[in-house]
Motif scaffolding. Structure first.
Motif, PDB file in Angstrom:
ATOM      1  N   LYS A  33       0.848  -1.210   0.000  1.00  0.00           N
ATOM      2  CA  LYS A  33       0.000   0.000   0.000  1.00  0.00           C
ATOM      3  C   LYS A  33       0.874   1.247   0.000  1.00  0.00           C
ATOM      4  N   LEU A  34       2.095   1.121  -0.449  1.00  0.00           N
ATOM      5  CA  LEU A  34       3.062   2.232  -0.411  1.00  0.00           C
ATOM      6  C   LEU A  34       3.160   2.832   0.995  1.00  0.00           C
ATOM      7  N   ASN A  35       3.059   1.961   1.988  1.00  0.00           N
ATOM      8  CA  ASN A  35       3.173   2.364   3.404  1.00  0.00           C
ATOM      9  C   ASN A  35       2.164   3.449   3.772  1.00  0.00           C
ATOM     10  N   GLY A  67      10.177  -1.110   1.016  1.00  0.00           N
ATOM     11  CA  GLY A  67       9.807  -1.188  -0.395  1.00  0.00           C
ATOM     12  C   GLY A  67      10.067   0.111  -1.122  1.00  0.00           C
ATOM     13  N   LYS A  68       9.187   0.435  -2.078  1.00  0.00           N
ATOM     14  CA  LYS A  68       9.549   1.523  -3.002  1.00  0.00           C
ATOM     15  C   LYS A  68       9.060   2.912  -2.561  1.00  0.00           C
ATOM     16  N   ALA A  69       8.361   3.001  -1.430  1.00  0.00           N
ATOM     17  CA  ALA A  69       7.851   4.311  -0.998  1.00  0.00           C
ATOM     18  C   ALA A  69       8.312   4.635   0.420  1.00  0.00           C
ATOM     19  N   SER A  71       6.031   6.864   2.286  1.00  0.00           N
ATOM     20  CA  SER A  71       4.632   6.646   2.661  1.00  0.00           C
ATOM     21  C   SER A  71       3.724   7.452   1.740  1.00  0.00           C
ATOM     22  N   ALA A  72       2.603   6.853   1.349  1.00  0.00           N
ATOM     23  CA  ALA A  72       1.623   7.544   0.485  1.00  0.00           C
ATOM     24  C   ALA A  72       0.568   8.266   1.306  1.00  0.00           C
ATOM     25  N   GLY A  73       0.849   8.496   2.611  1.00  0.00           N
ATOM     26  CA  GLY A  73      -0.089   9.260   3.435  1.00  0.00           C
ATOM     27  C   GLY A  73      -1.245   8.397   3.924  1.00  0.00           C
ATOM     28  N   ASP A  75      -4.244   5.990   4.296  1.00  0.00           N
ATOM     29  CA  ASP A  75      -4.803   4.903   3.502  1.00  0.00           C
ATOM     30  C   ASP A  75      -6.229   5.300   3.123  1.00  0.00           C
ATOM     31  N   LEU A  76      -6.391   5.616   1.838  1.00  0.00           N
ATOM     32  CA  LEU A  76      -7.687   6.152   1.403  1.00  0.00           C
ATOM     33  C   LEU A  76      -8.787   5.088   1.425  1.00  0.00           C
ATOM     34  N   ALA A  77      -8.393   3.814   1.498  1.00  0.00           N
ATOM     35  CA  ALA A  77      -9.415   2.763   1.620  1.00  0.00           C
ATOM     36  C   ALA A  77     -10.056   2.797   3.002  1.00  0.00           C
ATOM     37  N   GLU A  78      -9.428   3.479   3.941  1.00  0.00           N
ATOM     38  CA  GLU A  78      -9.951   3.515   5.320  1.00  0.00           C
ATOM     39  C   GLU A  78     -10.800   4.743   5.599  1.00  0.00           C
ATOM     40  N   VAL A  79     -10.939   5.642   4.619  1.00  0.00           N
ATOM     41  CA  VAL A  79     -11.661   6.893   4.943  1.00  0.00           C
ATOM     42  C   VAL A  79     -13.113   6.874   4.481  1.00  0.00           C
ATOM     43  N   THR A  80     -13.512   5.778   3.827  1.00  0.00           N
ATOM     44  CA  THR A  80     -14.922   5.697   3.414  1.00  0.00           C
ATOM     45  C   THR A  80     -15.578   4.514   4.123  1.00  0.00           C
ATOM     46  N   GLY A  86     -13.336   9.106  10.403  1.00  0.00           N
ATOM     47  CA  GLY A  86     -13.760  10.517  10.354  1.00  0.00           C
ATOM     48  C   GLY A  86     -12.556  11.424  10.506  1.00  0.00           C
ATOM     49  N   MET A  87     -12.664  12.586   9.843  1.00  0.00           N
ATOM     50  CA  MET A  87     -11.522  13.500   9.776  1.00  0.00           C
ATOM     51  C   MET A  87     -11.032  13.949  11.149  1.00  0.00           C
ATOM     52  N   GLU A  88     -11.989  14.225  12.058  1.00  0.00           N
ATOM     53  CA  GLU A  88     -11.603  14.746  13.375  1.00  0.00           C
ATOM     54  C   GLU A  88     -10.678  13.753  14.082  1.00  0.00           C
ATOM     55  N   ALA A 118       4.000  11.072   0.030  1.00  0.00           N
ATOM     56  CA  ALA A 118       2.839  11.853  -0.419  1.00  0.00           C
ATOM     57  C   ALA A 118       1.909  12.147   0.752  1.00  0.00           C
ATOM     58  N   GLY A 119       1.174  13.257   0.663  1.00  0.00           N
ATOM     59  CA  GLY A 119       0.192  13.616   1.685  1.00  0.00           C
ATOM     60  C   GLY A 119       0.834  13.685   3.063  1.00  0.00           C
ATOM     61  N   ALA A 120       0.145  13.070   4.031  1.00  0.00           N
ATOM     62  CA  ALA A 120       0.688  13.067   5.396  1.00  0.00           C
ATOM     63  C   ALA A 120       2.054  12.401   5.433  1.00  0.00           C
ATOM     64  N   GLN A 141       2.508  17.005  -2.212  1.00  0.00           N
ATOM     65  CA  GLN A 141       1.415  17.486  -1.359  1.00  0.00           C
ATOM     66  C   GLN A 141       0.140  17.070  -2.083  1.00  0.00           C
ATOM     67  N   ALA A 142      -0.235  15.798  -1.893  1.00  0.00           N
ATOM     68  CA  ALA A 142      -1.294  15.197  -2.714  1.00  0.00           C
ATOM     69  C   ALA A 142      -2.702  15.663  -2.329  1.00  0.00           C
ATOM     70  N   PHE A 143      -2.800  16.458  -1.301  1.00  0.00           N
ATOM     71  CA  PHE A 143      -4.099  16.766  -0.691  1.00  0.00           C
ATOM     72  C   PHE A 143      -5.100  17.410  -1.656  1.00  0.00           C
ATOM     73  N   LYS A 145      -5.502  17.160  -4.653  1.00  0.00           N
ATOM     74  CA  LYS A 145      -6.023  16.226  -5.674  1.00  0.00           C
ATOM     75  C   LYS A 145      -7.280  15.523  -5.178  1.00  0.00           C
ATOM     76  N   ILE A 146      -7.438  15.456  -3.838  1.00  0.00           N
ATOM     77  CA  ILE A 146      -8.641  14.787  -3.317  1.00  0.00           C
ATOM     78  C   ILE A 146      -9.513  15.766  -2.524  1.00  0.00           C
ATOM     79  N   GLY A 147      -9.281  17.061  -2.719  1.00  0.00           N
ATOM     80  CA  GLY A 147     -10.172  18.053  -2.094  1.00  0.00           C
ATOM     81  C   GLY A 147      -9.863  18.372  -0.647  1.00  0.00           C
ATOM     82  N   PRO A 150      -3.324  20.682   2.968  1.00  0.00           N
ATOM     83  CA  PRO A 150      -2.178  20.003   3.589  1.00  0.00           C
ATOM     84  C   PRO A 150      -2.344  19.964   5.110  1.00  0.00           C
ATOM     85  N   ASP A 151      -2.196  18.754   5.664  1.00  0.00           N
ATOM     86  CA  ASP A 151      -2.256  18.635   7.127  1.00  0.00           C
ATOM     87  C   ASP A 151      -0.930  18.070   7.632  1.00  0.00           C
ATOM     88  N   SER A 152      -0.928  17.549   8.838  1.00  0.00           N
ATOM     89  CA  SER A 152       0.297  17.007   9.444  1.00  0.00           C
ATOM     90  C   SER A 152       1.412  18.044   9.441  1.00  0.00           C
TER      91      SER A 152
HETATM   92  O1  T3D Z   1      -9.793  11.775   4.821  1.00  0.00           O
HETATM   93  C1  T3D Z   1      -8.564  11.864   4.612  1.00  0.00           C
HETATM   94  O2  T3D Z   1      -8.058  11.486   3.567  1.00  0.00           O
HETATM   95  C2  T3D Z   1      -7.699  12.457   5.688  1.00  0.00           C
HETATM   96  C3  T3D Z   1      -6.263  12.230   5.481  1.00  0.00           C
HETATM   97  C4  T3D Z   1      -5.334  13.133   5.424  1.00  0.00           C
HETATM   98  C5  T3D Z   1      -3.916  12.847   5.266  1.00  0.00           C
HETATM   99  C6  T3D Z   1      -3.476  12.459   3.871  1.00  0.00           C
HETATM  100  O3  T3D Z   1      -2.412  11.882   3.792  1.00  0.00           O
HETATM  101  S1  T3D Z   1      -4.425  12.838   2.534  1.00  0.00           S
HETATM  102  C7  T3D Z   1      -3.448  12.259   1.145  1.00  0.00           C
HETATM  103  C8  T3D Z   1      -3.611  10.789   0.914  1.00  0.00           C
HETATM  104  N1  T3D Z   1      -2.697  10.281  -0.077  1.00  0.00           N
HETATM  105  C9  T3D Z   1      -2.889  10.448  -1.381  1.00  0.00           C
HETATM  106  O4  T3D Z   1      -3.823  11.055  -1.840  1.00  0.00           O
HETATM  107  C10 T3D Z   1      -1.885   9.756  -2.286  1.00  0.00           C
HETATM  108  C11 T3D Z   1      -2.567   8.674  -3.094  1.00  0.00           C
HETATM  109  N2  T3D Z   1      -1.593   7.937  -3.883  1.00  0.00           N
HETATM  110  C12 T3D Z   1      -1.089   8.418  -5.025  1.00  0.00           C
HETATM  111  O5  T3D Z   1      -1.389   9.490  -5.491  1.00  0.00           O
HETATM  112  C13 T3D Z   1      -0.133   7.522  -5.757  1.00  0.00           C
HETATM  113  O6  T3D Z   1      -0.313   6.196  -5.301  1.00  0.00           O
HETATM  114  C14 T3D Z   1       1.338   7.921  -5.547  1.00  0.00           C
HETATM  115  C15 T3D Z   1       1.622   9.208  -6.325  1.00  0.00           C
HETATM  116  C16 T3D Z   1       1.686   8.104  -4.078  1.00  0.00           C
HETATM  117  C17 T3D Z   1       2.265   6.809  -6.120  1.00  0.00           C
HETATM  118  O7  T3D Z   1       1.872   6.501  -7.447  1.00  0.00           O
HETATM  119  P1  T3D Z   1       2.399   5.153  -8.131  1.00  0.00           P
HETATM  120  O8  T3D Z   1       1.930   5.204  -9.547  1.00  0.00           O
HETATM  121  O9  T3D Z   1       3.847   4.999  -7.872  1.00  0.00           O
HETATM  122  O10 T3D Z   1       1.712   3.954  -7.335  1.00  0.00           O
HETATM  123  P2  T3D Z   1       0.185   3.469  -7.436  1.00  0.00           P
HETATM  124  O11 T3D Z   1       0.062   2.459  -8.532  1.00  0.00           O
HETATM  125  O12 T3D Z   1      -0.732   4.627  -7.489  1.00  0.00           O
HETATM  126  O13 T3D Z   1      -0.015   2.772  -6.019  1.00  0.00           O
HETATM  127  C18 T3D Z   1       0.487   1.431  -5.738  1.00  0.00           C
HETATM  128  C19 T3D Z   1      -0.512   0.758  -4.839  1.00  0.00           C
HETATM  129  O14 T3D Z   1      -0.608   1.465  -3.612  1.00  0.00           O
HETATM  130  C20 T3D Z   1      -1.903   0.769  -5.440  1.00  0.00           C
HETATM  131  O15 T3D Z   1      -2.564  -0.403  -4.993  1.00  0.00           O
HETATM  132  P3  T3D Z   1      -2.888  -1.617  -6.040  1.00  0.00           P
HETATM  133  O16 T3D Z   1      -3.689  -1.017  -7.155  1.00  0.00           O
HETATM  134  O17 T3D Z   1      -1.529  -2.078  -6.482  1.00  0.00           O
HETATM  135  O18 T3D Z   1      -3.629  -2.605  -5.210  1.00  0.00           O
HETATM  136  C21 T3D Z   1      -2.534   1.961  -4.791  1.00  0.00           C
HETATM  137  O19 T3D Z   1      -3.931   1.902  -4.730  1.00  0.00           O
HETATM  138  C22 T3D Z   1      -1.947   1.871  -3.388  1.00  0.00           C
HETATM  139  N3  T3D Z   1      -1.947   3.176  -2.724  1.00  0.00           N
HETATM  140  C23 T3D Z   1      -1.188   4.219  -3.013  1.00  0.00           C
HETATM  141  N4  T3D Z   1      -1.491   5.235  -2.230  1.00  0.00           N
HETATM  142  C24 T3D Z   1      -2.468   4.807  -1.422  1.00  0.00           C
HETATM  143  C25 T3D Z   1      -2.776   3.484  -1.740  1.00  0.00           C
HETATM  144  N5  T3D Z   1      -3.723   2.795  -1.110  1.00  0.00           N
HETATM  145  C26 T3D Z   1      -4.394   3.440  -0.133  1.00  0.00           C
HETATM  146  N6  T3D Z   1      -4.154   4.712   0.228  1.00  0.00           N
HETATM  147  C27 T3D Z   1      -3.201   5.434  -0.386  1.00  0.00           C
HETATM  148  N7  T3D Z   1      -2.945   6.683   0.016  1.00  0.00           N
END
Ligand code: T3D
Length: 269
Positions: A33-35, A67-69, A71-73, A75-80, A86-88, A118-120, A141-143, A145-147, A150-152
């Motif tokens: 999950k890219l950590n 691995g290769k990351a 952290s991707a901030g 886990d967006l699978a956990e926010v729905t 919840g955000m709070e 990315a993100g957090a 700062q991926a924030f 992109k999903i509306g 930037p936090d943390s």
């Molecule tokens: O409600 C809230 O969200 C509050 C939270 C606030 C704090 C935050 O951190 S918000 C920001 C959250 N993070 C993101 O939006 C980043 C999402 N990820 C990406 O944009 C891209 O994955 C990356 C740019 C980081 C890397 O791209 P790439 O092409 O190297 O990798 P990939 O193919 O997108 O990802 C590889 C796998 O990791 C993939 O899973 P799969 O398809 O192989 O099963 C992908 O879904 C998974 N993954 C990557 N980032 C996340 C994730 N899974 C869950 N959550 C992630 N953030």
């Protein structure tokens, strides 16, 4: 406990933890999950940081990703869904306590960013005392992109690191900032060639672990206050902290070693 002692704890977990030669190695470990942070990983990281603060043998902390990351901030699978925290809760229980712990930890914390942060995940790295990266790493700062915003600590640290304009553009556009660009704009300390990254970043942690730990903690304390204090307040703080540093055994050792023209051996006391 000797400096060579290695403690392996929780190595099957989403946050690996081991201590070697006074360095606590923390590895974010959800590589598929890219950590990305789920609740378990966020709470475990807090626990491990608490251990780093309380264990006397730990004199530097090294945070990296498996691995290769880094952290991707979040886990967006956990926010729905119905069980989503919840955000709070996410900020109050996950990210804000992590950032606060890193800034308050009285030991140097090095972030070794070997891939995307990315993100957090990016902002946890950027709040560390020393941030180094592999040449192929990047910071996003991926924030936006999903509306989200930037936090943390992103809106706190980024403008202080790179200036208002760059921080504003990077935050709004969600640009992928390469490691070399991040180094050039002062976002991070240093970039290493990919093949040198692991060895060089560990060697840097080793240097930090052998420095006068209490002086580094006091330096960190002073820097934590520098952007909000007036000059007069900061001078007073430096005065107070320098008096504390001057009482340490490491200060006596540093001066004696200098006068005897030999390398100092600091013990973090
Ligand atoms: O409600 C809230 O969200 C509050 C939270 C606030 C704090 C935050 O951190 S918000 C920001 C959250 N993070 C993101 O939006 C980043 C999402 N990820 C990406 O944009 C891209 O994955 C990356 C740019 C980081 C890397 O791209 P790439 O092409 O190297 O990798 P990939 O193919 O997108 O990802 C590889 C796998 O990791 C993939 O899973 P799969 O398809 O192989 O099963 C992908 O879904 C998974 N993954 C990557 N980032 C996340 C994730 N899974 C869950 N959550 C992630 N953030």
């Amino acid at each position: 406990m000797t400096g060579r002692t290695r403690i392996n704890i929780y190595n099957m977990s989403s946050v690996q933890f081991e201590i070697q030669d006074h360095i606590a190695f923390i590895t974010l470990n959800r590589p598929d999950k890219l950590n990305a942070f789920n609740r378990e990983m966020a709470l475990l990281l807090q626990n491990r940081l608490d251990e780093c603060a309380s264990l006397h043998e730990v004199r530097a902390v090294y945070i990296t990703g498996a691995g290769k990351a880094f952290s991707a901030g979040q886990d967006l699978a956990e926010v729905t869904g119905p069980d989503a925290p919840g955000m709070e809760k996410l900020l109050a229980e996950h990210y804000n306590p992590i950032i606060t712990r890193i800034r308050n930890l009285p030991k140097p914390v090095l972030a070794a960013v070997g891939g995307v942060a990315a993100g957090a995940g990016a902002n946890i790295a950027l709040c560390c005392d020393v941030v180094v990266a592999a040449q192929s790493a990047s910071f996003i700062q991926a924030f936006s992109k999903i509306g989200l915003i930037p936090d943390s600590g992103g809106t706190y640290f980024l403008p202080r690191l790179v200036g208002w304009q760059k921080a504003s553009a990077i935050s709004m556009l969600g640009d992928k900032v390469s490691a070399l660009e991040a180094e050039r704009m002062g976002m991070i300390y240093k970039v290493y060639e990919n093949e040198d990254f692991a060895g060089a970043s560990r060697a840097l942690a080793s240097v930090l672990a052998q420095l006068p730990t209490r002086a580094l903690a006091l330096t960190k304390h002073a820097l934590n206050h520098s952007s909000t204090n007036s000059l007069q307040a900061q001078l007073l703080l430096e005065d107070e902290l320098q008096q504390e540093a001057a009482k340490t055994k490491d200060y006596a050792e540093g001066v004696n070693a200098f006068l005897a023209k030999r390398p100092a051996v600091f013990k973090g006391e």
